[in-house]
Structure formats: C-alpha cells, structure tokens
Motif scaffolding. Structure first.
Motif, mmCIF file in Angstrom:
data_model
loop_
_atom_site.group_PDB
_atom_site.id
_atom_site.type_symbol
_atom_site.label_atom_id
_atom_site.label_comp_id
_atom_site.label_asym_id
_atom_site.label_seq_id
_atom_site.Cartn_x
_atom_site.Cartn_y
_atom_site.Cartn_z
ATOM 1 N N PHE A 262 0.821 -1.206 0.000
ATOM 2 C CA PHE A 262 0.000 0.000 0.000
ATOM 3 C C PHE A 262 0.859 1.263 0.000
ATOM 4 O O PHE A 262 0.437 2.305 -0.497
ATOM 5 C CB PHE A 262 -0.934 -0.008 1.218
ATOM 6 N N GLY A 263 2.082 1.163 0.555
ATOM 7 C CA GLY A 263 2.963 2.320 0.540
ATOM 8 C C GLY A 263 3.306 2.775 -0.863
ATOM 9 O O GLY A 263 3.518 3.975 -1.108
ATOM 10 N N THR A 264 3.372 1.829 -1.802
ATOM 11 C CA THR A 264 3.634 2.184 -3.201
ATOM 12 C C THR A 264 2.532 3.092 -3.733
ATOM 13 O O THR A 264 2.794 4.113 -4.386
ATOM 14 C CB THR A 264 3.719 0.905 -4.057
ATOM 15 N N PHE A 265 1.299 2.738 -3.440
ATOM 16 C CA PHE A 265 0.167 3.520 -3.931
ATOM 17 C C PHE A 265 -0.002 4.812 -3.139
ATOM 18 O O PHE A 265 -0.423 5.835 -3.695
ATOM 19 C CB PHE A 265 -1.100 2.667 -3.877
ATOM 20 N N LEU A 266 0.348 4.781 -1.850
ATOM 21 C CA LEU A 266 0.326 6.011 -1.062
ATOM 22 C C LEU A 266 1.346 7.010 -1.595
ATOM 23 O O LEU A 266 1.079 8.211 -1.661
ATOM 24 C CB LEU A 266 0.629 5.703 0.411
ATOM 25 N N GLY A 267 2.533 6.502 -1.945
ATOM 26 C CA GLY A 267 3.558 7.384 -2.490
ATOM 27 C C GLY A 267 3.110 8.031 -3.789
ATOM 28 O O GLY A 267 3.312 9.240 -3.996
ATOM 29 N N ALA A 268 2.496 7.248 -4.675
ATOM 30 C CA ALA A 268 1.988 7.799 -5.932
ATOM 31 C C ALA A 268 0.892 8.825 -5.680
ATOM 32 O O ALA A 268 0.861 9.901 -6.301
ATOM 33 C CB ALA A 268 1.472 6.670 -6.824
ATOM 34 N N ALA A 269 -0.015 8.515 -4.755
ATOM 35 C CA ALA A 269 -1.092 9.447 -4.427
ATOM 36 C C ALA A 269 -0.532 10.729 -3.813
ATOM 37 O O ALA A 269 -1.017 11.828 -4.097
ATOM 38 C CB ALA A 269 -2.080 8.791 -3.463
ATOM 39 N N GLY A 270 0.497 10.593 -2.970
ATOM 40 C CA GLY A 270 1.117 11.775 -2.373
ATOM 41 C C GLY A 270 1.737 12.678 -3.419
ATOM 42 O O GLY A 270 1.646 13.912 -3.324
#
Length: 281
Positions: A262-270
């Motif tokens: 989920f951190g991968t997608f959080l990073g992209a969203a950030g």
C-alpha cells in the motif's frame, strides 16, 4: 523568452537542467533501493548477534550506500564509469552487464526516467521560490524510493519516512504548502486514521492487514499537505491498488500481492497531491 520566477532562470535552461539532475538522482535512488534493505538486515543481524551471541557468521563486509562501488549483482565485477551513465548506459549495453552479459533489471532505467521526468515537470509547474522547488524535488525523490522499496521488499524504512515527516512540518513553519496547525493535524490524523483501520482489521481477521510503515507514511504526507488532503490521498491510493489488482488478476500475477504494497500507492497518491498543490497555487 519565458522565465521561471523560481530563480529568474530561463525555463529552457531550468527544465533540462532539473531533468538531468533528476536522472542523476534517480541513479542514486537505485543504489538506495537496492542497498538500504540489505543494510537494515545487516544491522538487525548484528543487533541480534550482540543480544544472543551464536556461532552464525556475520556479514564479512559492512555495506553502505557508498561502499563498495557499484558492481554487477551476478558476477560482482565493478561497474565502469561509462557503464553508469543514467539511462544512456542501459541503452548502450542493451540491458545487459558489460562483463557477464547477465540481464539488468528494467527497474534501473525506469527509476532514473521517472525521477528525471518528475524533476522536469516540477521545474515547469513551480512558479514560486527556489525553496519550494527544492522541497518538492526532495519529496519526489523520497516518495519514489519508498514506492519502489515497498513494491519489492514490502518495507517502508523509518530512515526515510521519519525525516520526511519532520521535513514536512519544517516546510510548513511559515505555510509553504499549508499552515502549521493544518500540518500538525495532518500528521496526527494521518497516523490515527490508519491506526484505527489496522486495529479494526486485526479484530475482524485476527491478523495484521497493514504495516506500521504505512501509518507513518500517511502521517508524513499529512505533515506536508494538511489534514484536508488525507481523504483524497487515501481514495487515490485505494483506487490505484484496486485497479492494479483488477488488471493483474486475469494474468494470474495478482497472487504476488498477497500483502498489497500500500505504501507504493500512497507514495503515488502523495505525489499527485503535490502536483495538485503546486498547480493550484
């Protein structure tokens, strides 16, 4: 000639200069992505050995981000300077080691290209001060490194996440992106929201569904962009994860995401939220 108010440098010069810097930073990020998890594992093994001495051998050589010099992971031959030019060397070598001809992971040029394009886009979008451009570039590089490390290792290292949180608060001391109260509330709420979700999941499923790193990363992003952006970031990250799983499901490769990074997608969203902040200013 269009000018960038960021530093009164012509955009025709600033944009390729920042893109080139991004390629070089991307090359270093590849080192971080590959070595940092190994370094953390070494530290863990050393601490375990000191606490409970055993006959198990510790690593003979302490690994750092700068030593030993870059080498092929297959044949351990040093990478020559001309073989370490961001993006270009990969193309010239046709994606293979110059010594043993083993394939080089496509992740290396992809990270370099992503960082170069990201820095270039920031140069084109940021109409503020050099400080804003520098902060946005640091955040871009950190999120890219975290996204790839989490994708490959299911790990969000504190050594990157926690400084990112403090830097977000410092950046907003004088309201660079949001006011300081909004940043503080964003950090607290970012951690608290995912903490409650993870605890609820554990109560319902009797196992952890989210790592501590995800909680800390959302807290860091909350410190940068304030509590108001938490819901959009979570929505973007969740949609990104669901779409990715839906695309991979027919191919059978969705099974590798037994634990969704989920951190991968959080990073992209950030990073998307960063662009939204810069465009909206």
């Amino acid at each position: 000639m269009p000018m960038s108010p960021a530093a009164s440098i012509p955009l025709q010069i600033l944009l390729p200069a920042l893109a080139g810097l991004g390629l070089a930073v991307g090359s270093f990020l590849n080192v971080v992505i590959h070595r940092l998890p190994l370094m953390l594992e070494q530290q863990w093994l050393t601490a375990l050995h000191e606490a409970e001495p055993t006959e198990a051998a510790l690593p003979a050589r302490r690994l750092t981000l700068f030593w030993p010099p870059s080498q092929c992971p297959h044949c351990a031959q040093p990478v020559r300077p001309w073989q370490n030019i961001p993006l270009l060397s990969y193309l010239l070598l046709r994606g293979r080691c110059g010594h043993c001809r083993a394939p080089i992971s496509a992740r290396y040029p992809m990270v370099e290209l992503a960082c170069g394009l990201g820095f270039g886009l920031l140069a084109a979008l940021v109409p503020q001060s050099p400080g804003t451009l520098a902060l946005a570039s640091v955040l871009t590089a950190a999120l890219l490194a975290l996204a790839v490390i989490d994708l490959e290792q299911r790990l969000l290292p504190d050594v990157i996440v926690l400084p990112l949180l403090w830097l977000g608060l410092l950046a907003n001391l004088h309201g660079r992106f949001v006011s300081l109260p909004e940043a503080v509330l964003g950090a607290v709420a970012g951690y608290g929201v995912l903490w409650m979700v993870s605890r609820l999941y554990r109560l319902l499923r009797d196992r952890d569904g989210m790592g501590e790193g995800d909680l800390k990363l959302l807290a860091a992003l909350g410190a940068w962009f304030g509590w108001q952006m938490l819901a959009p970031m979570l929505l973007l990250a969740s949609l990104g994860a669901l779409v990715t799983l839906a695309v991979l499901w027919p191919t059978g490769r969705a099974a590798r995401f037994e634990h969704v990074p989920f951190g991968t997608f959080l990073g992209a969203a950030g990073w998307i939220c960063l662009l939204m902040q810069l465009i909206g200013r």
